[in-house]
Write a protein that holds these residues in place. Structure first.
Motif, PDB file in Angstrom:
ATOM      1  N   SER A   1       1.616   6.813  -6.974  1.00 36.60           N
ATOM      2  CA  SER A   1       0.565   7.278  -7.495  1.00 36.60           C
ATOM      3  C   SER A   1       0.769   8.842  -7.148  1.00 36.60           C
ATOM      4  O   SER A   1       0.675   9.712  -7.872  1.00 36.60           O
ATOM      5  N   THR A   2       1.365   9.307  -6.216  1.00 35.61           N
ATOM      6  CA  THR A   2       1.541  10.692  -5.834  1.00 35.61           C
ATOM      7  C   THR A   2       2.672  11.243  -6.774  1.00 35.61           C
ATOM      8  O   THR A   2       2.513  12.352  -7.124  1.00 35.61           O
ATOM      9  N   TYR A   3       3.788  10.401  -6.979  1.00 29.31           N
ATOM     10  CA  TYR A   3       4.845  10.839  -7.778  1.00 29.31           C
ATOM     11  C   TYR A   3       4.201  10.784  -9.394  1.00 29.31           C
ATOM     12  O   TYR A   3       4.759  12.021 -10.031  1.00 29.31           O
ATOM     13  N   HIS A   4       3.386  10.218  -9.817  1.00 29.22           N
ATOM     14  CA  HIS A   4       2.637  10.713 -10.949  1.00 29.22           C
ATOM     15  C   HIS A   4       1.488  11.421 -10.772  1.00 29.22           C
ATOM     16  O   HIS A   4       0.802  11.567 -11.817  1.00 29.22           O
ATOM     17  N   ALA A   5       1.312  12.063  -9.753  1.00 29.62           N
ATOM     18  CA  ALA A   5      -0.043  12.914  -9.610  1.00 29.62           C
ATOM     19  C   ALA A   5      -1.157  12.176  -9.921  1.00 29.62           C
ATOM     20  O   ALA A   5      -2.125  12.737 -10.785  1.00 29.62           O
ATOM     21  N   TYR A   6      -1.345  11.042  -9.676  1.00 27.01           N
ATOM     22  CA  TYR A   6      -2.702  10.342  -9.925  1.00 27.01           C
ATOM     23  C   TYR A   6      -3.511  10.187  -8.744  1.00 27.01           C
ATOM     24  O   TYR A   6      -2.941   9.853  -7.591  1.00 27.01           O
TER      25      TYR A   6
ATOM     26  N   LEU B   1       1.020  -1.085  -0.055  1.00 23.30           N
ATOM     27  CA  LEU B   1       0.235   0.076  -0.127  1.00 23.30           C
ATOM     28  C   LEU B   1       0.969   1.066   0.002  1.00 23.30           C
ATOM     29  O   LEU B   1       0.454   2.113  -0.794  1.00 23.30           O
ATOM     30  N   LEU B   2       1.925   1.037   0.831  1.00 21.91           N
ATOM     31  CA  LEU B   2       2.785   2.291   0.906  1.00 21.91           C
ATOM     32  C   LEU B   2       3.359   2.627  -0.508  1.00 21.91           C
ATOM     33  O   LEU B   2       3.604   3.818  -1.092  1.00 21.91           O
TER      34      LEU B   2
ATOM     35  N   SER C   1       0.841   4.016  -2.909  1.00 23.01           N
ATOM     36  CA  SER C   1       0.577   5.640  -2.517  1.00 23.01           C
ATOM     37  C   SER C   1       1.727   6.392  -3.094  1.00 23.01           C
ATOM     38  O   SER C   1       1.443   7.493  -3.572  1.00 23.01           O
ATOM     39  N   VAL C   2       3.098   6.128  -2.785  1.00 22.75           N
ATOM     40  CA  VAL C   2       4.172   6.920  -3.302  1.00 22.75           C
ATOM     41  C   VAL C   2       4.072   7.013  -4.467  1.00 22.75           C
ATOM     42  O   VAL C   2       4.415   8.050  -5.335  1.00 22.75           O
TER      43      VAL C   2
END
Lengths: 210, 49, 422
Positions: free
Chosen positions: B22-27, B15-16, B19-20
Motif C-alpha cells: 500500500s505504501t508503494y502505491h501511496a494508498y 500484514l507486512l 503495508s509495503v
C-alpha cells in the motif's frame, strides 16, 4: 462353549451372557447375567498366580457391589482343583481358601444362624486375633467364566471381613444356601507373582510382573 | 514452537506485505482525497452542542 | 480396549474419563464440580455444583514416574485441620493400586496405604518392628474441596479423625471415620522429584484448565503454563519486529521529499482566486502529497481551502480540500473552544510528475461575517494562511492500523487469560 471343571457347575457363556448349570443331569440354562461393567483390573481369566509355592489359575469372576462401591472376586483354581477367592479392591488383593472349621467358633454361631456381626468383634484363630473390620450387605453385579455358585444379577449375601495385624484375613459369606468361611492374607500383585496379566492400553506392565 | 505461533507468524508476514504494497502505491485508508469537509456540513460554526 | 471409561456428567453434560474404572466410587466432575456416583454402570448425580474445578498443584490426569512406577493423578482434595490447609492427591496405577501425594506448605510426601495394621494405640505404636511416636492428639480434618475420582465415597465437608506418628522423617498416619480406620505410611519426597515426574503436564485438546497455583512451591511450574506464556512472549516479539520493519519500509518507500511553501491572505467574508504557491515533484511511481495549512490566531472564523495539483505535462488537475476553523464562547458550562488553527490534508496515489500547487480560499465569520467598514485606518480583516505542500510523507494511519492488526491476536489471548484467572 467349553464347560470346564465339574467342581464349578456354573459357567457364564461369554457370547450370550447366559448362566449355565451343568451337572450329572446335563446342561441347564439358569438365566441371564449382566455384561460386566468396564474396569481397569489387571487380572483376567487365565491369569496365573504363584503365591508361595502354589500355582493358581484364574477361571472366573463375580463382581459384587455394596452401598459404597463394588469390587471383583476372582475365582482361582490350584493345580489340584482347590478353589481360592482373590478379592480385588482399591488395587489391593486378598487371597483366601475355604476354612469352614472357623464357622464352629462360638462367636460366629449367631452369624451362621442368620444373625448380625458387630463391628470390632474379635475372634481368636489359633495364635492370631482378628477383628471384624468390614461388614457389608452385597449384591451381585455380574459374572464371567466358571463359578461354583449361581451369580444372577441381584443375588444378595452378607460379607464380613476380619483382619489381623499381619494382613491375615477371615472372610465370611452367607447367602440363602448357608454360610462359608475363607481364610487367607493380603497381597499385592508383585507378591502374588502374577503372570498373564491383562494388558491395559496406555499403561506399561511393570517389569517384575511380566 | 506451537502451531498457533506459526499461524501468527504468517499473519504478521501478510500484514507486512500489505503495508509495503500500500505504501508503494501511496494508498491509505485515511487520505483526504475529494471529501470536502464544508460540503458535508463542516465549517460555518461550532458543532460542540 | 481403552484404559479409561468415558461417562457423561448428568449435571452439565460434559464428558468425563473414569481413569480407575471399576475401582472408583465417587467422581467430582472436572467441568462443573458436581459429585457423581460411578460405582454402578449407571452414573448417579450425588450433589449438583456449578463451581469451576479448583486449581490444584498437580492437574488431574497428569502422569509421572515415582519409585520406578508410573502413576496417574486421579483425585485431588483440599483438606484443613482448622489451622492449616494442604492438598492431597490420589495416584493410581492399575498394576500397583493407589498411593498418595501430600503437599503441605511446599513440602511433598509420598503415602502408601497399609494392609498390615500397626500394633498399639495412643502415644506409641509398632509397625514392622519399628516404634513410632504420636506427634499430636487426634485432630479433626475436613475435606474442603474434592476433584476427580476416589475409591470410596469422598465428598467436600467430610471429616476424619487424624493422628500422626513419627519415626525420623517417616510418618504413619491414622485416619478414622465412623466405620473405617485407614493407615498410611508417608515418606518425604523432594519437590524437584515431583517436578521431574509430573512437570510436563498433559495437554488436553479442546479443554482448558486454568494455570495451577502452588506448584511453584515444589520448585517448578508445569510445562503447559510456561509453554503458553512463552508462546505469547514470542507473539509480542514477532509483532514488535514486524511493526519496526514495516515502519522502516514505509518511510523508505514514501520518500524522497519535495517541499514548497507559501502564504496567502484571505479576506473574511469573501473568497480568493486560486493562487499558485509553487512546484513539487513526485519522483516515485506514486507518492502521497500532504498539504498543511497553518493560520494566525483568530476566533469564530472558518477558512475553506481548495487545493489543486496541476500536472505540468498533462494539465490534469487533482483536487483536495482543507478546512481551518476555530470558535470560542461561553455557555452554562463555562468557556469553551472548538477547532484548531491548523489542518493537514493527505492526497493519496499521486502519480510521478511535476505539479503546480494552487490554493484558493474562502473565509467567513461565525455566527455571521463581520460588518465590513472600508475604513482607511483598519482596512479589511484578513486571515493569513501559511501553506506547506510536500511529497514523501508516509501514512501514519496505515502504520497504526498495522500495529492494531498485529497486537490484536496476542492481546486477545492475554485478555482472555486474565479474565480466566480472575
Amino acid at each position: 462353549m467349553p464347560v470346564r471343571g465339574a467342581a464349578l457347575p456354573y459357567a457364564t457363556c461369554p457370547y450370550c451372557q447366559t448362566l449355565i448349570l451343568h451337572d450329572a443331569r446335563g446342561v441347564e440354562e439358569v438365566g441371564k447375567v449382566a455384561v460386566l461393567p468396564f474396569d481397569v483390573s489387571p487380572i483376567q481369566l487365565g491369569t496365573v498366580l504363584r503365591p508361595g509355592d502354589q500355582r493358581l489359575t484364574v477361571v472366573g469372576r463375580v463382581r459384587w457391589a455394596w452401598s459404597g462401591g463394588s469390587w471383583n472376586e476372582w475365582l482361582a483354581q490350584a493345580d489340584d482343583g482347590t478353589p481360592c477367592w482373590l478379592g480385588e479392591a482399591a488395587g489391593l488383593y486378598m487371597l483366601t481358601v475355604e476354612a469352614q472349621q472357623w464357622l464352629d467358633l462360638p462367636e460366629l454361631r449367631d452369624f451362621v444362624a442368620g444373625g448380625p456381626i458387630a463391628p470390632g468383634l474379635a475372634v481368636q484363630l489359633g495364635a492370631r486375633r482378628l477383628v471384624a473390620s468390614d461388614i457389608k450387605e452385597v449384591e451381585c453385579l455380574g459374572s464371567e467364566g466358571d463359578l461354583p455358585l449361581p451369580t444372577q444379577v441381584g443375588t444378595r449375601m452378607a460379607s464380613i471381613d476380619f483382619r489381623g495385624t499381619e494382613g491375615e484375613v477371615l472372610s465370611l459369606q452367607r447367602d440363602g444356601r448357608g454360610a462359608s468361611a475363607w481364610f487367607g492374607a493380603s497381597w499385592d500383585l508383585a507378591g502374588l507373582r502374577a503372570t498373564n496379566l491383562r494388558a491395559i492400553a496406555g499403561w506399561t506392565l511393570p517389569k517384575d510382573l511380566q | 514452537m506451537t502451531s498457533r505461533l506459526i499461524v501468527f507468524a504468517l499473519w504478521c508476514a501478510a500484514l507486512l506485505i500489505g503495508s509495503v504494497y500500500s505504501t508503494y502505491h501511496a494508498y491509505s485508508f485515511y487520505s483526504d482525497d475529494a471529501d470536502r469537509p464544508s460540503a458535508s456540513g463542516a465549517g460555518g460554526g461550532p458543532r460542540h452542542k | 480396549m481403552t484404559a479409561a471409561r468415558a461417562i457423561t456428567c448428568p449435571a452439565c453434560g460434559g464428558t468425563i474419563e473414569v481413569r480407575a474404572a471399576g475401582f472408583s466410587v465417587n467422581l467430582a466432575c472436572v467441568h462443573c464440580g458436581s459429585l457423581l456416583d460411578v460405582s454402578r454402570p449407571e452414573v448417579v448425580l450425588i450433589e449438583r455444583h456449578a463451581e469451576a474445578a479448583r486449581a490444584y498443584a498437580l492437574p488431574l490426569g497428569t502422569r509421572g514416574v515415582l519409585y520406578g512406577d508410573e502413576w496417574a493423578v486421579v483425585g485431588a482434595t483440599l483438606r484443613s485441620d482448622g489451622e492449616a490447609s494442604w492438598q492431597e492427591f490420589l495416584l493410581f496405577n492399575p498394576y500397583r493400586g493407589y498411593r498418595w501425594l501430600v503437599l503441605f506448605e511446599g513440602d511433598w510426601q509420598f503415602g502408601t496405604p497399609l494392609t498390615d495394621r500397626p500394633q498399639g494405640d495412643g502415644v506409641r505404636i509398632v509397625w514392622r518392628g519399628e516404634g513410632y511416636a504420636a506427634v499430636s492428639d487426634p485432630t479433626v480434618t475436613t475435606n474442603q474441596a474434592v476433584a476427580g475420582e476416589f475409591y470410596w465415597r469422598l465428598a467436600a465437608g467430610d471429616t476424619a479423625q487424624c493422628t500422626l506418628f513419627e519415626r525420623g522423617d517417616e510418618v504413619l498416619s491414622r485416619e478414622c471415620t465412623a466405620d473405617e480406620e485407614n493407615w498410611t505410611h508417608l515418606v518425604p519426597l523432594p519437590g524437584a522429584l515431583i517436578a521431574e515426574a509430573f512437570g510436563p503436564a498433559p495437554t488436553q485438546p479442546g479443554r482448558r484448565r486454568s494455570a495451577p497455583q502452588g506448584f511453584s512451591a515444589a520448585g517448578a511450574k508445569p510445562q503447559r503454563e510456561t509453554g503458553d506464556r512463552d508462546d505469547l512472549v514470542w507473539m509480542f516479539g514477532l509483532a514488535t519486529i514486524t511493526a519496526i520493519v514495516a515502519l522502516f519500509a514505509m518511510v523508505l518507500l514514501a520518500g524522497p521529499v519535495s517541499v514548497v511553501t507559501g502564504r496567502i491572505q484571505v479576506p473574511v467574508g469573501s473568497r480568493t482566486q486560486p493562487e499558485r504557491i509553487g512546484t513539487i515533484t513526485v519522483t516515485r511511481p506514486y507518492q502521497f502529497v500532504t498539504i498543511t495549512a497553518d493560520t494566525d490566531n483568530f476566533h469564530n472564523r472558518w477558512v475553506d481551502l481548495d487545493y489543486s495539483l496541476v500536472d505540468r505535462a498533462t494539465q490534469q488537475s487533482t483536487d483536495a480540500y482543507g478546512l481551518v476553523e476555530y470558535y470560542t464562547g461561553t455557555d452554562s458550562d463555562g468557556a469553551w473552544s472548538e477547532g484548531s488553527h491548523r489542518t493537514e490534508t493527505m492526497i493519496s496515489r499521486v502519480p510521478r510528475g511535476t505539479y503546480d500547487v494552487y490554493v484558493g480560499a474562502e473565509a467567513h465569520g461565525w455566527p455571521s461575517d463581520p460588518v465590513q467598514t472600508p475604513d482607511a485606518w483598519y482596512g479589511t480583516e484578513t486571515i493569513s494562511v501559511k501553506i506547506d505542500a510536500r511529497t514523501g510523507a508516509m501514512s501514519w494511519g496505515m502504520w497504526v492500523t498495522l500495529l492494531l492488526g498485529l497486537l490484536a491476536w496476542p492481546g486477545l489471548i492475554l485478555w482472555w487469560r486474565n479474565r480466566e484467572d480472575d
